[in-house]
Structures are given as structure tokens and as C-alpha cells.
Write an enzyme that holds these catalytic residues in place. Structure first.
Site, PDB file in Angstrom:
ATOM      1  N   HIS A  48      -2.155   3.018   9.274  1.00  0.00           N
ATOM      2  CA  HIS A  48      -3.077   3.345   7.981  1.00  0.00           C
ATOM      3  C   HIS A  48      -3.302   4.382   7.547  1.00  0.00           C
ATOM      4  O   HIS A  48      -2.999   5.508   8.131  1.00  0.00           O
ATOM      5  CB  HIS A  48      -4.013   2.346   7.508  1.00  0.00           C
ATOM      6  CG  HIS A  48      -5.447   3.271   8.345  1.00  0.00           C
ATOM      7  ND1 HIS A  48      -5.475   3.284   9.300  1.00  0.00           N
ATOM      8  CD2 HIS A  48      -6.359   3.515   8.035  1.00  0.00           C
ATOM      9  CE1 HIS A  48      -6.477   4.004   9.870  1.00  0.00           C
ATOM     10  NE2 HIS A  48      -7.066   3.834   9.095  1.00  0.00           N
ATOM     11  N   HIS A  96      -2.478   7.451  10.842  1.00  0.00           N
ATOM     12  CA  HIS A  96      -3.715   6.968  11.996  1.00  0.00           C
ATOM     13  C   HIS A  96      -3.463   5.940  12.368  1.00  0.00           C
ATOM     14  O   HIS A  96      -3.981   5.234  11.286  1.00  0.00           O
ATOM     15  CB  HIS A  96      -4.798   8.297  11.809  1.00  0.00           C
ATOM     16  CG  HIS A  96      -5.734   7.529  10.685  1.00  0.00           C
ATOM     17  ND1 HIS A  96      -5.138   8.161   9.636  1.00  0.00           N
ATOM     18  CD2 HIS A  96      -6.852   7.296  10.976  1.00  0.00           C
ATOM     19  CE1 HIS A  96      -6.471   7.342   8.671  1.00  0.00           C
ATOM     20  NE2 HIS A  96      -7.161   6.734   9.667  1.00  0.00           N
ATOM     21  N   LYS A 111     -18.882   3.688   8.483  1.00  0.00           N
ATOM     22  CA  LYS A 111     -18.007   2.230   9.132  1.00  0.00           C
ATOM     23  C   LYS A 111     -18.620   2.668  10.366  1.00  0.00           C
ATOM     24  O   LYS A 111     -18.390   3.609  11.014  1.00  0.00           O
ATOM     25  CB  LYS A 111     -16.751   2.538   8.984  1.00  0.00           C
ATOM     26  CG  LYS A 111     -16.077   1.454   9.654  1.00  0.00           C
ATOM     27  CD  LYS A 111     -14.643   1.083   9.451  1.00  0.00           C
ATOM     28  CE  LYS A 111     -13.603   0.044   9.860  1.00  0.00           C
ATOM     29  NZ  LYS A 111     -12.503   0.158   9.767  1.00  0.00           N
ATOM     30  N   ASP A 121      -6.325   6.441   5.388  1.00  0.00           N
ATOM     31  CA  ASP A 121      -7.536   6.250   4.838  1.00  0.00           C
ATOM     32  C   ASP A 121      -7.992   5.704   3.013  1.00  0.00           C
ATOM     33  O   ASP A 121      -7.470   6.708   2.146  1.00  0.00           O
ATOM     34  CB  ASP A 121      -8.951   6.933   4.858  1.00  0.00           C
ATOM     35  CG  ASP A 121      -9.066   6.962   7.020  1.00  0.00           C
ATOM     36  OD1 ASP A 121      -8.880   6.173   7.191  1.00  0.00           O
ATOM     37  OD2 ASP A 121      -9.733   7.737   6.975  1.00  0.00           O
TER      38      ASP A 121
HETATM   39  C1  OGA Z   1     -11.224   3.658  10.688  1.00  0.00           C
HETATM   40  C2  OGA Z   1      -9.763   4.641  11.568  1.00  0.00           C
HETATM   41  C3  OGA Z   1     -10.544   5.791  13.670  1.00  0.00           C
HETATM   42  C4  OGA Z   1     -11.234   5.688  14.839  1.00  0.00           C
HETATM   43  O1  OGA Z   1     -12.178   3.114  11.030  1.00  0.00           O
HETATM   44  O2  OGA Z   1     -10.649   3.335   9.526  1.00  0.00           O
HETATM   45  O3  OGA Z   1      -9.160   5.491  11.305  1.00  0.00           O
HETATM   46  O4  OGA Z   1     -11.194   6.748  15.311  1.00  0.00           O
HETATM   47  N1  OGA Z   1     -11.181   5.112  12.775  1.00  0.00           N
HETATM   48  O5  OGA Z   1     -12.052   4.216  15.114  1.00  0.00           O
HETATM   49 NI    NI Z   2      -8.672   5.184   8.902  1.00  0.00          NI
END
Ligand code: OGA
Ligand code: NI
Length: 337
Positions: free
Chosen positions: A223, A279, A204, A225
Site C-alpha cells: 500500500h 511498501h 498506530k 499511506d
Molecule cells: C503501516 C505500515 C510498516 C511497518 O502500518 O501503514 O506500513 O513497518 N507499517 O510496520
Molecule cells: Ni504504511
């Protein structure tokens, strides 16, 4: 109807000090009001090059303690060359800097599932939105990869991602082995429970454009993960926060470290011994923040539940066993698990 991209909204809101109301979080979520300022949280940093003990602790103990107590840690000396990471970051940034029409070529469609360029992932309460766009595509195993969702531009995108993936697989193999030993299991048991060689590596990219009101908006809302494990690289802009002892804290940024999150599936497999970390991310007034989490996920059809050896009369199963795809469906639709 054309989807709005946060990147377009951000360029329209430049030089203003307001943002559309759907980005303004309720007061109990606003980062200015809910972050414990003046403290940067030092999450455990683990040196993977460590052969000897650190304070008498082995790497298995350090990783297992961090996963029980924090659900997250950072790793240094992970073996991924700085150049491999900076190439990954460069090609991702170049994709998001293309004209919008070029980015839309790989936009999500109703049939594409999670993969593609997109804006919102989950239904959010009260129709609120996060100040972030993203791109998802699978990078491993080869049978799961669909290049239709990989940017064609820049031309080096594919090579940079493949090189990163090759190194990341080595890091994953080490981490999952140590996590397995830390539960008192055999080396390969946790990896096998995650699907063995069929574990999916889902890339991602998060793109958080500058935001005129970083005090009121969030990037990704709070959330855990849903993956088993997440391995993330950020750019140099602060933004990741973790919830600990009732407060939100900024996570201290360490150049070239990888950030590792325990996700829901490893919490479940470990029957709650390891904890998925709660987080969220904040955004920045002047700078674009980006991050590259790779979610390590069981194959969709695999059943995930507490590993039999970790369940006993004194420690009964704390979670249901269900197919990973069913878990994902419930999580995305905010249904009880
Ligand atoms: C996510 C996330 C954290 C970030 O995409 O699940 O927690 O540092 N990203 O972008
Ligand atoms: Ni995340």
C-alpha cells in the site's frame, strides 16, 4: 461474534508449520517468491544534525531528492532521545502482552471509527488477512485526543506517548518546512496546506506475532499511506519492504533512526513531485515484530488538492481536490479517487 485476533491464532499455531488458509497470500504476493533476496536496500539516510553540506548538498536538497526519487528516507540525529523511543516501545509492548481481556477493553467498536484495538483495517481482496493486530489512537492536537482509546495499563503509557509526541512535533515541523522549501514554496506553505496546527497525529502500533509460515503470509499488504507524511519507529526485527524497480526489497534497519514515508496527501499537494512510497511488511518465524508509525493527517474536513503555485499550463493538476475524509472513505472501500 467475537473478533479473532492474530495474536490468539499465532499462539494456537505455535509448534505447527501451517497457518489458516486466509493468511496464505496468492503466489504473486508471497514474500518468499516475490522478494529480491540477498540485497538490502539502502534507502537514503539523512542526518538532521547536518549544518554543512554533504557532498555539496543542503538538507533541503537531500530531503527533496529522496522524496522525489524514493518517497521515503531514514533520519538520524533527529533530536528524539533514545530513552524516549525505548519508553514508547516498552509501554506499547507491555500493552500487547496484557491478557487478552485487558486489551479488549479498548477494542474498536462500530462507532469508534479508526481508533481502538483491532485487527483488520481494509477490506481485502478474496477475504485474505494480514498477520498483524494493531492499536490506533490520536495523540495530537489535544482537541482530537480521546483517552478512551489509550491503554490504562501500563500506567506510564500516557506519559511515554506524550513525551514522544512532543519531540515528534518538533521533527515534523522541521521536515515539513524542508519539504516545502524543496518544492520552491515558502517555509510554512506546505504545513498550512496540511492543516497547520490542526494536523492530526495518529499513532498506530502494529503487532506482528511469530508466524509459522513467514514465506507465505504478509503483515501489512502492499500500500501507500493515505496520510500526508508518516514517521515510524520499528523494533529490531526486519520486516519493512519497499517496491523499487519492479522488485520488493528489505529496508536496511538502522538502530534509533526514524523512517519517513511520503504519503498520498503530500504527493497530491506537491502535484506528484513527491511520490508516496509503495511498501508492505513481512513477518518472522520466531520473533514478534512491532512498529509505531505516526500518520500526519490533514483534518477530516480540509480540502486537499495540488497547491495552486505548483499547477501551471505545463504542469496541469494531476489529482482531484477533495476533502480528506472523502479521500479516506474511497481508499478504505477501494473506490476510485
Ligand atoms: C503501516 C505500515 C510498516 C511497518 O502500518 O501503514 O506500513 O513497518 N507499517 O510496520
Ligand atoms: Ni504504511
Amino acid at each position: 461474534m467475537e473478533v479473532e485476533r492474530v495474536q490468539s491464532i499465532a499462539s494456537l499455531s505455535k509448534n505447527t508449520d501451517t497457518i489458516p488458509h486466509e493468511f496464505i497470500r496468492s503466489e504473486n504476493e508471497q514474500p518468499a517468491a516475490t522478494t529480491l533476496h540477498g540485497v538490502v536496500l539502502e534507502v537514503p539516510v539523512i542526518d538532521l544534525g547536518l549544518t554543512d553540506d554533504s557532498n555539496g548538498k543542503t538538507i533541503v536538497e537531500l530531503i527533496s531528492e529522496a522524496s522525489r526519487d524514493w518517497g521515503m528516507f531514514q533520519v538520524v540525529n533527529h533530536g528524539i532521545p533514545d530513552q524516549t523511543i525505548s519508553n514508547l516501545q516498552r509501554v506499547g509492548r507491555e500493552f500487547f502482552e496484557l491478557p487478552r481481556a485487558e486489551r479488549e477493553l479498548i477494542a474498536k467498536t462500530p462507532e469508534s471509527g479508526i481508533e481502538g484495538y483491532g485487527t483488520t483495517l481494509q477490506k481485502e481482496v478474496e477475504g485474505k488477512k494480514g498477520w498483524v493486530d494493531h492499536l490506533f489512537h490520536k495523540i495530537w492536537p489535544p482537541s482530537a485526543v480521546n483517552y478512551r482509546f489509550w491503554p490504562k495499563d501500563p500506567p506510564s503509557y500516557r506519559q511515554a506517548n506524550e513525551e514522544y509526541c512532543e519531540r515528534l512535533r518538533e521533527v515534523y515541523d522541521k521536515l515539513i518546512k524542508w519539504l516545502s522549501l524543496g518544492l520552491g514554496l515558502e517555509e510554512q506553505e506546505l504545513k498550512v496546506a496540511m492543516g497547520g496546527e490542526d494536523t492530526v497525529f495518529l499513532m498506530k502500533i502494529n503487532y506482528y506475532p511469530p508466524c509459522p509460515r513467514p514465506d507465505l503470509a504478509l503483515g501489512v499488504v502492499a500500500h501507500t499511506d493515505m496520510s500526508g507524511l508518516t514517521i515510524l519507529v520499528p523494533n529490531q526485527v526486519q520486516g519493512l519492504q519497499v517496491f523499487r524497480d519492479g522488485h520488493w526489497y528489505d529496508v536496511k534497519y538502522i538502530p534509533n533512526a526514524l523512517i519517513v514515508h511520503i504519503g498520498d496527501q503530500i504527493e497530491i499537494l506537491s502535484n506528484g513531485k513527491y511520490k508516496a512510497v509503495f511498501h508492505r511488511t513481512t513477518v518472522n518465524k520466531n520473533c514478534t515484530r512491532m512498529s509505531w508509525p505516526v500518520f500526519l493527517e490533514p483534518p477530516a474536513e480540509l480540502e486537499i488538492g495540488p497547491i495552486a503555485k505548483l499547477v501551471s499550463e505545463e504542469s496541469p493538476a494531476k489529482y482531484k481536490t477533495k476533502k480528506y475524509k472523502e479521500y479516506v472513505y474511497c481508499k478504505l472501500n477501494k473506490l476510485p479517487q
